[in-house]
Scaffold this motif. Structure first.
Motif, short mmCIF file in Angstrom:
data_model
loop_
_atom_site.label_atom_id
_atom_site.label_comp_id
_atom_site.label_asym_id
_atom_site.label_seq_id
_atom_site.Cartn_x
_atom_site.Cartn_y
_atom_site.Cartn_z
N VAL A 95 38.16 26.32 42.96
CA VAL A 95 36.52 26.39 43.26
C VAL A 95 37.10 27.56 41.51
O VAL A 95 37.95 28.22 41.25
CB VAL A 95 36.63 27.34 44.05
CG1 VAL A 95 35.64 26.30 45.53
CG2 VAL A 95 36.98 28.49 44.44
N PRO A 96 35.81 27.94 41.38
CA PRO A 96 36.13 28.89 40.14
C PRO A 96 36.44 30.25 40.57
O PRO A 96 35.63 30.77 41.57
CB PRO A 96 34.57 28.83 39.69
CG PRO A 96 33.45 27.59 40.51
CD PRO A 96 34.39 27.55 41.26
N PRO A 97 37.09 30.92 39.80
CA PRO A 97 37.69 32.10 40.27
C PRO A 97 36.58 33.31 40.06
O PRO A 97 35.41 32.96 38.54
CB PRO A 97 38.95 32.79 39.53
CG PRO A 97 39.02 31.47 38.47
CD PRO A 97 37.61 30.51 38.84
N LEU A 98 35.89 34.24 40.33
CA LEU A 98 34.85 35.54 40.14
C LEU A 98 35.13 36.00 38.99
O LEU A 98 34.21 36.42 38.55
CB LEU A 98 34.79 35.37 41.47
CG LEU A 98 34.28 35.26 42.76
CD1 LEU A 98 33.85 36.34 43.44
CD2 LEU A 98 32.94 34.67 42.74
N ASP A 99 36.55 36.11 38.93
CA ASP A 99 37.50 37.27 37.34
C ASP A 99 38.12 36.58 37.19
O ASP A 99 39.02 35.84 37.63
CB ASP A 99 36.92 38.47 37.97
CG ASP A 99 38.45 38.99 39.15
OD1 ASP A 99 38.95 38.07 39.33
OD2 ASP A 99 37.55 39.76 40.05
N ARG A 100 39.01 37.27 36.17
CA ARG A 100 40.37 37.21 35.45
C ARG A 100 42.26 36.78 36.42
O ARG A 100 42.41 35.77 36.45
CB ARG A 100 40.89 37.66 34.09
CG ARG A 100 41.94 36.46 33.42
CD ARG A 100 41.41 36.99 31.91
NE ARG A 100 42.81 36.78 31.62
CZ ARG A 100 43.21 37.23 29.91
NH1 ARG A 100 42.48 37.44 29.68
NH2 ARG A 100 44.74 37.00 29.57
N TYR A 101 41.95 38.31 36.85
CA TYR A 101 42.92 38.22 37.72
C TYR A 101 43.16 38.46 39.35
O TYR A 101 41.77 38.52 40.12
CB TYR A 101 43.18 40.23 36.93
CG TYR A 101 42.83 40.57 35.21
CD1 TYR A 101 44.58 39.23 34.79
CD2 TYR A 101 42.25 40.76 34.87
CE1 TYR A 101 44.37 39.84 33.61
CE2 TYR A 101 42.44 41.07 33.70
CZ TYR A 101 43.58 40.94 33.14
OH TYR A 101 43.59 40.77 31.70
N SER A 102 44.31 38.63 39.16
CA SER A 102 44.27 37.76 40.72
C SER A 102 45.00 38.60 42.22
O SER A 102 44.87 39.02 42.84
CB SER A 102 45.19 36.70 41.39
OG SER A 102 46.92 37.85 40.82
N PHE A 103 45.21 40.36 41.87
CA PHE A 103 45.96 41.41 42.35
C PHE A 103 44.75 42.25 42.71
O PHE A 103 44.50 42.60 41.25
CB PHE A 103 47.25 41.90 41.92
CG PHE A 103 47.96 43.00 42.68
CD1 PHE A 103 47.92 42.05 44.16
CD2 PHE A 103 47.81 44.64 42.54
CE1 PHE A 103 49.02 43.00 44.99
CE2 PHE A 103 48.16 45.12 43.47
CZ PHE A 103 48.58 44.30 44.56
N PRO A 104 44.55 43.08 43.59
CA PRO A 104 44.63 42.11 44.59
C PRO A 104 42.91 40.96 45.08
O PRO A 104 42.70 41.54 44.38
CB PRO A 104 44.14 43.30 45.68
CG PRO A 104 43.40 44.72 45.09
CD PRO A 104 43.90 44.33 43.27
N SER A 105 43.12 40.51 46.02
CA SER A 105 42.18 39.78 46.91
C SER A 105 41.02 40.60 47.64
O SER A 105 41.05 40.77 48.64
CB SER A 105 43.03 38.38 47.44
OG SER A 105 41.27 38.21 47.95
N GLY A 106 40.53 40.20 46.42
CA GLY A 106 38.96 41.31 47.14
C GLY A 106 38.37 40.25 48.46
O GLY A 106 37.62 41.12 49.25
N HIS A 107 38.18 38.89 48.39
CA HIS A 107 38.11 38.32 49.37
C HIS A 107 38.61 39.34 50.75
O HIS A 107 37.91 39.17 51.81
CB HIS A 107 37.62 36.91 49.22
CG HIS A 107 36.61 36.92 48.34
ND1 HIS A 107 37.13 36.50 47.08
CD2 HIS A 107 35.83 36.29 48.90
CE1 HIS A 107 35.66 35.80 46.87
NE2 HIS A 107 35.11 35.15 47.55
N THR A 108 39.85 38.94 50.81
CA THR A 108 41.14 39.34 51.23
C THR A 108 40.59 41.16 51.87
O THR A 108 40.32 41.54 53.54
CB THR A 108 42.25 39.71 51.23
OG1 THR A 108 41.71 37.54 51.02
CG2 THR A 108 43.38 39.65 52.87
#
Length: 175
Positions: free
Chosen positions: A100-113
């Motif tokens: 799925v398309p990411p909401l932004d570029r970076y991964s840390f931390p997971s905002g969804h979680t």
């Protein structure tokens, strides 16, 4: 720090590959994409809107607490992403695809979680009977982020810890 992060990315990429392998099945991919989409906010905002309608002032108090804590979580999550700038697994390894398309570029931390944990902990403090649906949903949201190739396991684990700490702190302050 960058060398340490690169080493961590390399180690976790192995886990990401293993987690994303089952998602190549269409029904798994669609199921986790739906869960992830609901975790974008639709599920949480619906719950926040419904609580005052179904439980009056107590529901409104719960919703306001969720919104306040969620706002703090958003500010914290955005600042951490800006500081750490950890690239997503799908950007680190060419064989891991973001399903799925990411909401932004970076991964840390997971905002969804982070938001799922914060919202769940605050909501079940006020309404423990919601735990049977909120806890499994939160676990599915967290898992979806790795399965869909958007986060490393440590992004999700640290977001869970931050979410628990933030929810606990807000409950102690406002409780």
């Amino acid at each position: 720090m960058q060398m340490w992060l690169q080493h961590l990315n390399d180690l976790e990429t192995i886990l990401c590959r293993a987690c994303s392998r089952p998602s190549r099945r269409q029904w798994i991919q669609r199921s986790f994409a739906l869960i992830s989409r609901l975790g974008d906010g639709l599920f949480w905002y619906s719950l926040i809107a419904l609580l005052p309608l179904t439980h009056g002032l107590y529901g409104l108090q719960t919703s306001l607490h969720m919104l306040l804590t969620g706002g703090v979580a958003l500010a914290l999550y955005k600042s951490l992403k800006g500081v750490t700038r950890r690239e997503r697994p799908c950007n680190h390894a060419t064989d891991i695809v973001a399903l799925v398309p990411p909401l932004d570029r970076y991964s840390f931390p997971s905002g969804h979680t982070l938001h799922a944990v914060v919202f769940t902990m605050v909501a079940i403090h006020y309404f423990p009977q919601l735990a049977w649906i909120l806890v499994p949903f939160t676990l599915l949201v967290a898992g979806s982020r790795v399965i869909l190739g958007l986060h490393y396991p440590s992004d999700v684990l640290v977001a869970t810890a931050i979410g628990l700490l933030l929810a606990d702190t807000s409950l102690a302050l406002l409780g």
